[in-house]
Design a protein around this motif. Structure first.
Motif, PDB file in Angstrom:
ATOM      1  N   ASP A   1      59.754  55.109  39.951  1.00 58.36           N
ATOM      2  CA  ASP A   1      58.522  55.936  40.008  1.00 58.36           C
ATOM      3  C   ASP A   1      57.308  55.755  39.242  1.00 58.36           C
ATOM      4  OD1 ASP A   1      59.643  57.222  38.173  1.00 58.36           O
ATOM      5  OD2 ASP A   1      59.217  59.297  38.924  1.00 58.36           O
ATOM      6  N   LEU A   2      57.167  54.639  38.340  1.00 61.76           N
ATOM      7  CA  LEU A   2      56.343  54.591  37.619  1.00 61.76           C
ATOM      8  C   LEU A   2      56.083  53.087  37.571  1.00 61.76           C
ATOM      9  CD1 LEU A   2      54.645  55.601  35.112  1.00 61.76           C
ATOM     10  CD2 LEU A   2      56.587  55.182  33.630  1.00 61.76           C
ATOM     11  N   ALA A   3      54.757  52.580  37.491  1.00 65.09           N
ATOM     12  CA  ALA A   3      54.195  51.393  37.192  1.00 65.09           C
ATOM     13  C   ALA A   3      53.360  51.368  36.057  1.00 65.09           C
ATOM     14  CB  ALA A   3      53.252  50.733  38.457  1.00 65.09           C
ATOM     15  N   ILE A   4      53.305  50.211  35.133  1.00 66.01           N
ATOM     16  CA  ILE A   4      52.474  50.216  34.034  1.00 66.01           C
ATOM     17  C   ILE A   4      51.467  49.080  34.256  1.00 66.01           C
ATOM     18  CG2 ILE A   4      52.215  50.078  31.729  1.00 66.01           C
ATOM     19  CD1 ILE A   4      53.828  52.540  32.343  1.00 66.01           C
ATOM     20  N   ILE A   5      50.260  49.355  34.288  1.00 65.15           N
ATOM     21  CA  ILE A   5      49.158  48.251  34.599  1.00 65.15           C
ATOM     22  C   ILE A   5      48.523  48.132  33.124  1.00 65.15           C
ATOM     23  CG2 ILE A   5      48.745  48.861  37.071  1.00 65.15           C
ATOM     24  CD1 ILE A   5      46.207  50.387  36.165  1.00 65.15           C
ATOM     25  N   ASP A   6      47.832  46.820  33.356  1.00 68.69           N
ATOM     26  CA  ASP A   6      47.331  45.980  31.970  1.00 68.69           C
ATOM     27  C   ASP A   6      45.906  46.840  31.862  1.00 68.69           C
ATOM     28  OD1 ASP A   6      46.283  44.768  34.309  1.00 68.69           O
ATOM     29  OD2 ASP A   6      46.433  42.817  33.339  1.00 68.69           O
ATOM     30  N   ALA A   7      45.603  47.694  31.933  1.00 69.62           N
ATOM     31  CA  ALA A   7      44.210  48.368  32.134  1.00 69.62           C
ATOM     32  C   ALA A   7      44.346  50.083  31.396  1.00 69.62           C
ATOM     33  CB  ALA A   7      43.641  48.055  33.126  1.00 69.62           C
TER      34      ALA A   7
END
Length: 351
Positions: free
Chosen positions: A253-259
């Motif tokens: 349930d978690l995504a990490i984005i590069d911003a």
């Protein structure tokens, strides 16, 4: 290059949407007899300011001297600084601008008037607008008597010209104040040549709310999540999106984005931080609920379909103006066709 090959994070501006947004606002102003004086704080790009003028804008608005200097360097020569300037260094810079552009400045106090007068002593007359407060609680004279007194002082000051009144945001309360204020100014022989109102969210209702003659709007060129939420725009009217990449999926349930905060700024929606810091068109249930400087933590618990590791996402920022100010350059596109990079020439000009 195409958009999919650009390194992320990157702000991408769709020029076709920009053009439609500009024409829509210009058409509104033309239909209601309003002079459009767009605020360049949203885009900070001289080429876009020139396009606004080509479509019929009467001049531009800047918030700080640094923005005005960049625009004057690019040949724009009719500039309003909608911000009180105070102090000798500001007077010297304003004087230099007045030698190469028609300058107006808004004020709400005698010290700001003195600063403009010092600049005008170098030989170039400068127009002055008196800003009045209609409840925003920011800058602006807070009483009708105070506006009249400051307008009298402008008339009595050598080298400056009383050009009228200014208000932000224009509202029904602005109209109420002007109904009382304008007869007072007329009795003093100080009828305002310009009544300048600002604010994108209610821009298309300006003619209903107050007798303004000039409209200052900035966000309309790009739009953002806030203008969509205010009913001013649709998602398809949002010209600037941030392209980011999913760099980690530590939990389902978690995504990490590069911003993170260096890209999105920290603006929250009126409903509060629980609404997140941006809108994901392909994943409407996703919430950018937390940021560090370089990481964005995206809650996917409300998404039936979830983005994959390495997937590129597009995000509409909550408030686009500070996003522009955080980027050295933006990618121009038409649809999916990359057009090249453009420097955000007036970014970081906080003085």
């Amino acid at each position: 290059m195409d958009l999919a090959s650009l390194e992320t994070p990157v702000p991408v501006v769709d020029l076709d949407i920009v053009e439609a947004n500009l024409k829509r606002m210009q058409d509104y102003c033309d239909a209601h007899g309003l002079a459009l004086r767009p605020h360049i704080k949203t885009h900070k790009i001289p080429a876009l300011a020139r396009r606004q003028l080509e479509l019929g804008a009467r001049g531009i608005t800047c918030q700080k001297l640094g923005e005005a200097e960049v625009m004057a360097d690019a040949g724009l020569d009719d500039i309003l600084i909608s911000y009180p300037l105070v102090g000798e260094p500001k007077a010297e810079r304003l004087a230099a601008l007045a030698r190469r552009a028609k300058m107006r400045v808004s004020i709400d106090n005698p010290l700001a008037l003195e600063t403009v007068a010092r600049a005008a002593r170098h030989g170039h007359e400068i127009g002055v607008l008196v800003e009045f407060d209609s409840g925003n609680g920011r800058t602006g004279v807070t009483s009708i008597d105070g506006v009249v007194e400051l307008a009298r002082a402008i008339r009595a000051t050598e080298g400056v010209r009383f050009d009228g009144l200014m208000n932000y945001p224009v509202s029904a309360r602005s109209g109420e104040i002007l109904r009382d204020l304008l007869p007072r100014l007329k009795a003093e022989g100080l009828e305002p040549p310009v009544i300048s109102g600002g604010g994108t969210p209610n821009a298309f209702r300006t003619h209903e709310m107050a007798p303004v003659t000039e409209l200052r709007v900035g966000t309309y060129i790009y739009n953002d999540r806030m203008t969509v939420g205010a009913g001013h725009a649709r998602w398809e009217d949002c010209a600037l999106t941030l392209h980011v990449t999913v760099i980690s999926r530590p939990r389902p349930d978690l995504a990490i984005i590069d911003a993170g905060s260096k890209v999105f700024a920290a603006d929250i929606m009126p409903g509060g931080p629980g609404e997140g810091h941006g809108y994901f068109p392909a994943y409407p249930g996703a919430k950018l609920h937390k940021m560090s400087e370089e990481h964005g933590m995206v809650d996917l618990s409300a998404c039936e379909r979830k983005p994959q590791l390495g997937e590129r996402l597009r995000v509409v920022p909550n408030h686009v103006c500070p996003v522009s100010n955080l980027a050295d350059r933006v990618a121009f596109a038409r649809g999916e066709a990359f057009q090249g990079f453009t420097d955000v020439a007036a970014r970081g000009r906080s003085q």
